[in-house]
Design an enzyme around this catalytic site. Sequence first.
Site, PDB file in Angstrom:
ATOM      1  N   LYS A  89       0.804  -1.172  -0.077  1.00 50.62           N
ATOM      2  CA  LYS A  89      -0.107   0.001   0.091  1.00 50.62           C
ATOM      3  C   LYS A  89       0.664   1.308  -0.068  1.00 50.62           C
ATOM      4  CE  LYS A  89      -1.690   1.782   4.137  1.00 50.62           C
ATOM      5  NZ  LYS A  89      -1.436   3.303   4.156  1.00 50.62           N
ATOM      6  N   ASN A  90       1.842   1.382   0.812  1.00 52.20           N
ATOM      7  CA  ASN A  90       2.726   2.427   0.920  1.00 52.20           C
ATOM      8  C   ASN A  90       3.485   2.920  -0.121  1.00 52.20           C
ATOM      9  OD1 ASN A  90       1.150   3.050   3.072  1.00 52.20           O
ATOM     10  ND2 ASN A  90       2.637   2.346   4.879  1.00 52.20           N
TER      11      ASN A  90
ATOM     12  N   CYS B 165      -4.941   8.064   9.066  1.00 52.11           N
ATOM     13  CA  CYS B 165      -5.241   7.399  10.379  1.00 52.11           C
ATOM     14  C   CYS B 165      -4.807   8.635  11.443  1.00 52.11           C
ATOM     15  CB  CYS B 165      -4.097   6.320  10.634  1.00 52.11           C
ATOM     16  SG  CYS B 165      -4.604   5.154   9.374  1.00 52.11           S
TER      17      CYS B 165
ATOM     18  N   ARG C 298      -0.221  15.121  12.864  1.00 55.36           N
ATOM     19  CA  ARG C 298       1.008  14.540  11.730  1.00 55.36           C
ATOM     20  C   ARG C 298       1.400  15.763  10.836  1.00 55.36           C
ATOM     21  NH1 ARG C 298      -1.631   8.978   9.458  1.00 55.36           N
ATOM     22  NH2 ARG C 298       0.404   8.709   8.529  1.00 55.36           N
TER      23      ARG C 298
ATOM     24  N   ASP D 144       4.092   0.503  12.001  1.00 59.08           N
ATOM     25  CA  ASP D 144       2.675  -0.067  11.385  1.00 59.08           C
ATOM     26  C   ASP D 144       2.561  -1.611  11.586  1.00 59.08           C
ATOM     27  OD1 ASP D 144       3.037   1.611   8.380  1.00 59.08           O
ATOM     28  OD2 ASP D 144       2.644   2.216  10.167  1.00 59.08           O
TER      29      ASP D 144
ATOM     30  N   ARG E   8      -9.010   0.235   3.784  1.00 59.26           N
ATOM     31  CA  ARG E   8      -8.040   1.253   2.819  1.00 59.26           C
ATOM     32  C   ARG E   8      -6.656   0.514   2.534  1.00 59.26           C
ATOM     33  NH1 ARG E   8      -6.409   5.473   6.536  1.00 59.26           N
ATOM     34  NH2 ARG E   8      -4.944   5.678   4.779  1.00 59.26           N
TER      35      ARG E   8
HETATM   36  C1  EPZ Z   1       4.021   6.809   6.762  1.00 57.38           C
HETATM   37  O1  EPZ Z   1       3.293   7.948   7.270  1.00 57.38           O
HETATM   38  C2  EPZ Z   1       3.138   5.770   6.413  1.00 57.38           C
HETATM   39  N1  EPZ Z   1       2.200   6.029   5.556  1.00 57.38           N
HETATM   40  C3  EPZ Z   1       2.572   5.355   7.878  1.00 57.38           C
HETATM   41  O2  EPZ Z   1       1.818   4.208   7.918  1.00 57.38           O
HETATM   42  C4  EPZ Z   1       3.800   4.908   8.847  1.00 57.38           C
HETATM   43  O3  EPZ Z   1       3.336   4.834   9.924  1.00 57.38           O
HETATM   44  C5  EPZ Z   1       4.799   6.009   8.740  1.00 57.38           C
HETATM   45  O4  EPZ Z   1       5.268   6.598   7.688  1.00 57.38           O
HETATM   46  C6  EPZ Z   1       6.097   5.844   9.613  1.00 57.38           C
HETATM   47  O5  EPZ Z   1       6.847   4.507   8.957  1.00 57.38           O
HETATM   48  C7  EPZ Z   1       2.170   6.091   4.417  1.00 57.38           C
HETATM   49  O6  EPZ Z   1       3.286   5.991   3.687  1.00 57.38           O
HETATM   50  C8  EPZ Z   1       1.139   6.364   3.588  1.00 57.38           C
HETATM   51  P1  EPZ Z   1       6.495   9.849   8.598  1.00 57.38           P
HETATM   52  P2  EPZ Z   1       4.213   9.355   7.238  1.00 57.38           P
HETATM   53  O7  EPZ Z   1       6.433  11.164   7.774  1.00 57.38           O
HETATM   54  O8  EPZ Z   1       4.876   9.580   5.933  1.00 57.38           O
HETATM   55  C9  EPZ Z   1       6.967  13.299  12.176  1.00 57.38           C
HETATM   56  C10 EPZ Z   1      -0.001   2.637   7.531  1.00 57.38           C
HETATM   57  O9  EPZ Z   1      -0.539   2.119   8.664  1.00 57.38           O
HETATM   58  N2  EPZ Z   1       6.834  14.221  11.090  1.00 57.38           N
HETATM   59  O10 EPZ Z   1       7.624   8.908   8.330  1.00 57.38           O
HETATM   60  O11 EPZ Z   1       3.041  10.253   7.626  1.00 57.38           O
HETATM   61  C11 EPZ Z   1       5.627  12.590  12.250  1.00 57.38           C
HETATM   62  O12 EPZ Z   1       4.896  13.112  13.172  1.00 57.38           O
HETATM   63  C12 EPZ Z   1       0.421   4.338   7.734  1.00 57.38           C
HETATM   64  O13 EPZ Z   1      -0.076   2.348   6.528  1.00 57.38           O
HETATM   65  C13 EPZ Z   1       7.146  15.478  11.303  1.00 57.38           C
HETATM   66  O14 EPZ Z   1       7.403  15.820  12.393  1.00 57.38           O
HETATM   67  O15 EPZ Z   1       5.017   9.231   8.584  1.00 57.38           O
HETATM   68  C14 EPZ Z   1       6.031  11.321  12.975  1.00 57.38           C
HETATM   69  O16 EPZ Z   1       6.238  11.344  14.169  1.00 57.38           O
HETATM   70  C15 EPZ Z   1       0.103   4.546   9.197  1.00 57.38           C
HETATM   71  N3  EPZ Z   1       7.107  16.423  10.339  1.00 57.38           N
HETATM   72  C16 EPZ Z   1       7.280  10.987  12.241  1.00 57.38           C
HETATM   73  O17 EPZ Z   1       7.794  12.120  11.687  1.00 57.38           O
HETATM   74  C17 EPZ Z   1       7.010  16.231   8.897  1.00 57.38           C
HETATM   75  O18 EPZ Z   1       7.060  16.962   8.081  1.00 57.38           O
HETATM   76  C18 EPZ Z   1       7.427   9.883  11.197  1.00 57.38           C
HETATM   77  O19 EPZ Z   1       6.389  10.383  10.331  1.00 57.38           O
HETATM   78  C19 EPZ Z   1       6.801  14.668   8.657  1.00 57.38           C
HETATM   79  C20 EPZ Z   1       6.752  13.731   9.686  1.00 57.38           C
END
Ligand code: EPZ
Length: 419
Positions: free
Chosen positions: A22-23, A117, A122, A306, A398
């Site tokens: 998915k991702n 989610c 986020r 995840d 989803r």
């Molecule tokens: C991706 O989300 C995945 N979603 C998430 O999977 C997954 O949990 C996550 O990566 C971590 O592996 C998709 O790929 C669509 P991040 P993403 O940016 O990209 C902080 C699922 O179940 N952050 O890696 O949104 C954030 O708050 C979903 O498939 C900032 O502070 O996650 C978090 O604490 C749920 N500023 C950390 O970084 C930013 O600009 C990691 O978030 C971006 C992120």
Amino acid sequence: MDKLVINGATKLKGDVVISGAKNAAVAILPATLLIDGICTIENLPHISDVTLYCEILESLGAKITWNTPHEITIDTRNIHSAQAPLEITSKFRASYYLIGSLLGRCKEAVVGLPGGCNLGARPIDQHIKGFEALGAKVDVGQGKITASAKKLTGTSIYMDIVSVGATINVMLASVLAEGTTTIDNAAKEPHIVDVANFLNTMGADIRGAGTDMIKIHGVPKLTGNATYSVVPDQIEAGTFMLAAVASRGDITIHNCITKHLESVTAKIIEMGANVQEDGDTIRVWCNKRPNRATVKTLPYPGFPTDLQPQIGVALAIADGNSTINESIWESRFQYTYELNKMGAKITAQGKSAFFEGVKSLSGSPVFATDLRAGAALIIAGIVANGTTEVHNLDHIDRGYENIEEKFRKLGAKIKRVSE
Ligand code: EPZ
């Protein structure tokens, strides 16, 4: 609305074939906007995030042919809009990849703020930092993000936090930029490598994906005229590995990349499970109550956030007391309240949860609060004694293709009924 009705307890046994990730799919689809041509994408998971994305791409001018439920041919030669339909983009998180890809293709983008989610705040500050470093002007307001640039110029960007989304989004925005972009402190997840491989197949020049330093040499255009197959879903594979442990079953998982699951394999062996790897197949079996464990979620190659709810189910019935430390999201323990309705003894405090292992769970109506929590509650219903109803299936649909069918083939007594 549908619900899943599950009668346990069942030891899952048999074979399951993993779908495309998915991702990876939700990043590769918007990445097609960078191609002035036609391409074919195979091994797409047939899930609502994918079909939703195809709707958005068609609204922007793409022509999509569904060759099979898992394969599309997409023509992105005539993209006539850089404004994504706000009412759709707010339905899921990955819509933010439209900013990077439309900015790269059209030098402008208007995209609704992402949904997805509910895992706590986020933010997308690192995405915006990357776009601005490339020369874009970015405004956030009235529920949307507006980005524009006269020109995108390659530069060096250091990510303040390891972010999957920001790493991919900056990669998308820099593929057609002038000059070279380096992303330092980049995320290394398998789906990031998959997006880079897809783009390179279509004519991009990206090196180092999968390490914490990615170099993108800008090219004038992506011609496409190629076929790409989406990587198998590491998280779906891990979900079934953990279902084998929690149900004390024996599952052979096909079409997965064992390297992507090393942290999960190590942890379940620690919990007393057996693992046998053979090419793109992993067999997991567990003949006894799982041992207690301590889990800390980390960016790849650490234990994936995840899979945190799914291992939580195995720890809820483990022999002894366990701890999970969720280092990525500030609110990813909502599922523990649902498990406690089933007789678990879990105390969640901030980014940690404490599990007092109980001998068994008992069936109950429970509510999925996000995609992976939903998968965990299905596993809990399978291992619990009695009847469990899992509500809010739209979260699960989803990201998991035919999940009840896959579990039913493993022996679960599970059926989808309308509320
Ligand atoms: C991706 O989300 C995945 N979603 C998430 O999977 C997954 O949990 C996550 O990566 C971590 O592996 C998709 O790929 C669509 P991040 P993403 O940016 O990209 C902080 C699922 O179940 N952050 O890696 O949104 C954030 O708050 C979903 O498939 C900032 O502070 O996650 C978090 O604490 C749920 N500023 C950390 O970084 C930013 O600009 C990691 O978030 C971006 C992120």
